[in-house]
Motif scaffolding. Structure first.
Motif, PDB file in Angstrom:
ATOM      1  N   LYS A  34       0.962  -1.140   0.084  1.00 43.22           N
ATOM      2  CA  LYS A  34       0.076  -0.091   0.088  1.00 43.22           C
ATOM      3  C   LYS A  34       0.883   0.966  -0.025  1.00 43.22           C
ATOM      4  O   LYS A  34       1.969   1.365   0.519  1.00 43.22           O
ATOM      5  CB  LYS A  34      -0.955  -0.090   1.284  1.00 43.22           C
ATOM      6  CG  LYS A  34      -1.859   1.180   1.374  1.00 43.22           C
ATOM      7  CD  LYS A  34      -2.683   1.058   2.466  1.00 43.22           C
ATOM      8  CE  LYS A  34      -3.882   2.019   2.510  1.00 43.22           C
ATOM      9  NZ  LYS A  34      -4.573   2.147   3.791  1.00 43.22           N
ATOM     10  N   GLY A  35       0.684   2.376  -0.822  1.00 38.89           N
ATOM     11  CA  GLY A  35       1.353   3.579  -1.047  1.00 38.89           C
ATOM     12  C   GLY A  35       2.666   3.323  -1.908  1.00 38.89           C
ATOM     13  O   GLY A  35       3.093   4.207  -2.239  1.00 38.89           O
ATOM     14  N   GLN A  36       3.056   2.045  -2.580  1.00 37.45           N
ATOM     15  CA  GLN A  36       3.820   1.778  -3.495  1.00 37.45           C
ATOM     16  C   GLN A  36       3.763   2.545  -4.739  1.00 37.45           C
ATOM     17  O   GLN A  36       2.519   2.630  -5.032  1.00 37.45           O
ATOM     18  CB  GLN A  36       4.092   0.471  -3.666  1.00 37.45           C
ATOM     19  CG  GLN A  36       5.253  -0.101  -4.831  1.00 37.45           C
ATOM     20  CD  GLN A  36       5.431  -1.538  -5.087  1.00 37.45           C
ATOM     21  OE1 GLN A  36       4.893  -2.301  -4.077  1.00 37.45           O
ATOM     22  NE2 GLN A  36       5.776  -1.786  -6.169  1.00 37.45           N
ATOM     23  N   ARG A  37       4.667   3.511  -5.053  1.00 40.16           N
ATOM     24  CA  ARG A  37       4.688   4.084  -6.153  1.00 40.16           C
ATOM     25  C   ARG A  37       4.561   3.134  -7.615  1.00 40.16           C
ATOM     26  O   ARG A  37       5.537   2.291  -7.666  1.00 40.16           O
ATOM     27  CB  ARG A  37       5.814   5.094  -6.465  1.00 40.16           C
ATOM     28  CG  ARG A  37       5.709   5.840  -7.952  1.00 40.16           C
ATOM     29  CD  ARG A  37       6.754   6.995  -7.779  1.00 40.16           C
ATOM     30  NE  ARG A  37       6.787   7.915  -9.005  1.00 40.16           N
ATOM     31  CZ  ARG A  37       7.051   9.033  -9.092  1.00 40.16           C
ATOM     32  NH1 ARG A  37       7.976   9.610  -8.252  1.00 40.16           N
ATOM     33  NH2 ARG A  37       6.771   9.817 -10.295  1.00 40.16           N
ATOM     34  N   ILE A  38       3.642   3.275  -8.496  1.00 34.39           N
ATOM     35  CA  ILE A  38       3.268   2.509  -9.381  1.00 34.39           C
ATOM     36  C   ILE A  38       3.698   3.287 -10.793  1.00 34.39           C
ATOM     37  O   ILE A  38       4.212   2.674 -11.873  1.00 34.39           O
ATOM     38  CB  ILE A  38       2.010   1.948  -9.607  1.00 34.39           C
ATOM     39  CG1 ILE A  38       1.538   1.212  -8.313  1.00 34.39           C
ATOM     40  CG2 ILE A  38       1.557   1.037 -10.814  1.00 34.39           C
ATOM     41  CD1 ILE A  38       2.447   0.077  -7.960  1.00 34.39           C
ATOM     42  N   GLY A  39       3.425   4.590 -10.889  1.00 41.45           N
ATOM     43  CA  GLY A  39       3.561   5.415 -12.141  1.00 41.45           C
ATOM     44  C   GLY A  39       3.624   6.921 -11.654  1.00 41.45           C
ATOM     45  O   GLY A  39       3.678   7.261 -10.736  1.00 41.45           O
TER      46      GLY A  39
END
Length: 407
Positions: free
Chosen positions: A360-365
């Motif tokens: 959760k909160g991981q940068r994806i784009g």
């Protein structure tokens, strides 16, 4: 949310789906009634910002977005004079929030503070008696409202033991704020060759104080303050001329010229202006007022997304769930010329293949919003929920499908 905002959401969805083949979340807000056509005046080009006469540097910044709406020499190093005390206020508020000091602390007006910044000097002073104490909050108001150099020194000594140690704190907090072309050597702003900032950095500072420590910021709207038998007015005359102005700080030395960092809020919009090296007390106020009026007249601020609002859903491989929702961690706002909101062009940059696990909160784009070919807002797209790895057989099957799709 207005129709124009809903239109932008649909444009974002179309752009995202076309680029990735991934469906966009359908939980977007409903579309209200159709807006009225823009008035003719709203479709005309924005006139140039009113240049502040002979000022050495100036900037107008939108508070909500941090966008620079206009400016000249915004990164040129200048002496900030007593605008320095805004940084002193920020450090005091931050140290108080950390529990290291209290507004009820008794602060000593040391002989050094009194001799260096008191009534016997050429600069502004608060009037607190030497070798006597006063509550920290009162001493701070003497610094903020009366621009007391003596109060600034006394506060620095109380917080850090000396001006030099306090200046180290100022520089540390300045770096955290993003003031890349700033260096402080004292808490009051009296001239020193290694004491400098820029119009842009000072606007960032004003924005940070308003955002992070609104109570400390509120002291800047006090029109006068009394210490003993001495009552002194706030030197920011815009507090009397414009009811929307509630700060921030004036400054003047022979080397720095007349300086003013001002802020005003009209409706939901707040602007910050910084004018450095102007020719007189009145001119710095007139020029700051003109910049604020121009900004409010020709620009508007919109919120595109709330924090945690789903912007899109992306297919996920090898996860317990087959997709993950994407959004922004902080509200995404943008300032645009009035009447140009519908001309915003959104784009999303996301990976074609995403594999679990996802935190959760991981940068994806990244989501970017452009106007007339220039990026006016950019924020990370993050996962709105965690997705754990799937079991062995599902992971094996997805491994095969990923290989097959790559052929």
């Amino acid at each position: 949310m207005k129709k124009t905002a809903a239109t932008l959401v649909l444009a974002l969805a179309a752009t995202f789906t076309a680029a990735t083949g991934i469906a966009v979340a359908q939980d977007q807000p409903p579309q209200p009634s159709k807006p009225q056509p823009a008035a003719l005046s709203e479709t005309l080009p924005i006139p140039p910002a009113p240049v502040p006469g002979k000022a050495a540097a100036w900037v107008l910044m939108d508070y909500a977005t941090g966008q620079v709406l206009a400016g000249e020499n915004i990164h040129a190093r200048r002496e900030p004079a007593s605008i320095t005390k805004v940084m002193t206020s920020y450090v005091i508020a931050a140290e108080m929030a950390a529990g290291k000091i209290s507004e009820d602390d008794e602060v000593m007006m040391s002989e050094h503070a009194w001799r260096t910044g008191g009534a016997g000097t050429d600069g502004s002073y608060s009037g607190f008696p030497v070798n006597k104490t006063a509550p920290l909050v009162q001493m701070e108001k003497g610094m903020v409202v009366q621009s007391g150099n003596d109060a600034a020194i006394a506060l620095a000594e109380h917080v850090a033991g000396s001006e030099e140690a306090f200046a180290a704190l100022m520089n540390a907090y300045a770096k955290r704020i993003g003031m890349e072309n700033t260096h402080f050597v004292n808490p009051h702003g009296l001239p020193h060759e290694d004491h400098y900032s820029t119009a842009y950095d000072l606007a960032l500072l004003g924005r940070a104080l308003i955002r992070d420590y609104p109570k400390a910021y509120s002291y800047n709207s006090i029109k006068e303050f009394t210490v003993g038998p001495i009552t002194q007015p706030n030197r920011n005359v815009l507090l009397w001329r414009d009811k929307s102005v509630d700060g921030i700080k004036t400054g003047h030395t022979n080397a720095a010229g007349y300086c003013l960092m001002a802020s005003a809020k009209r409706g939901d919009q707040r602007l910050i202006s910084v004018v450095l090296g102007d020719t007189s007390e009145n001119q710095r106020a007139v020029h700051s007022q003109a910049l604020l009026n121009w900004g409010f007249r020709f620009y508007e601020t919109h919120k595109l997304y709330d924090a945690g609002q789903a912007v899109a859903t992306q297919k996920l491989w090898k996860g317990q769930a087959n997709e993950v929702r994407l959004g922004v961690a902080e509200p995404l706002l943008v300032s645009t010329p009035r009447g140009k909101y519908e001309q915003l062009k959104p784009t999303m940059d996301v990976p074609q293949t995403l594999v679990a696990p996802i935190a959760k909160g991981q940068r994806i784009g990244t989501v970017k919003v452009s106007l007339d070919g220039k990026v006016v807002a950019e924020r990370p797209l993050v996962a709105l929920e965690a997705v754990e790895e799937a079991g062995f057989f599902k992971r094996l099957w997805h491994e095969f499908l990923m290989w097959w799709n790559s052929l």
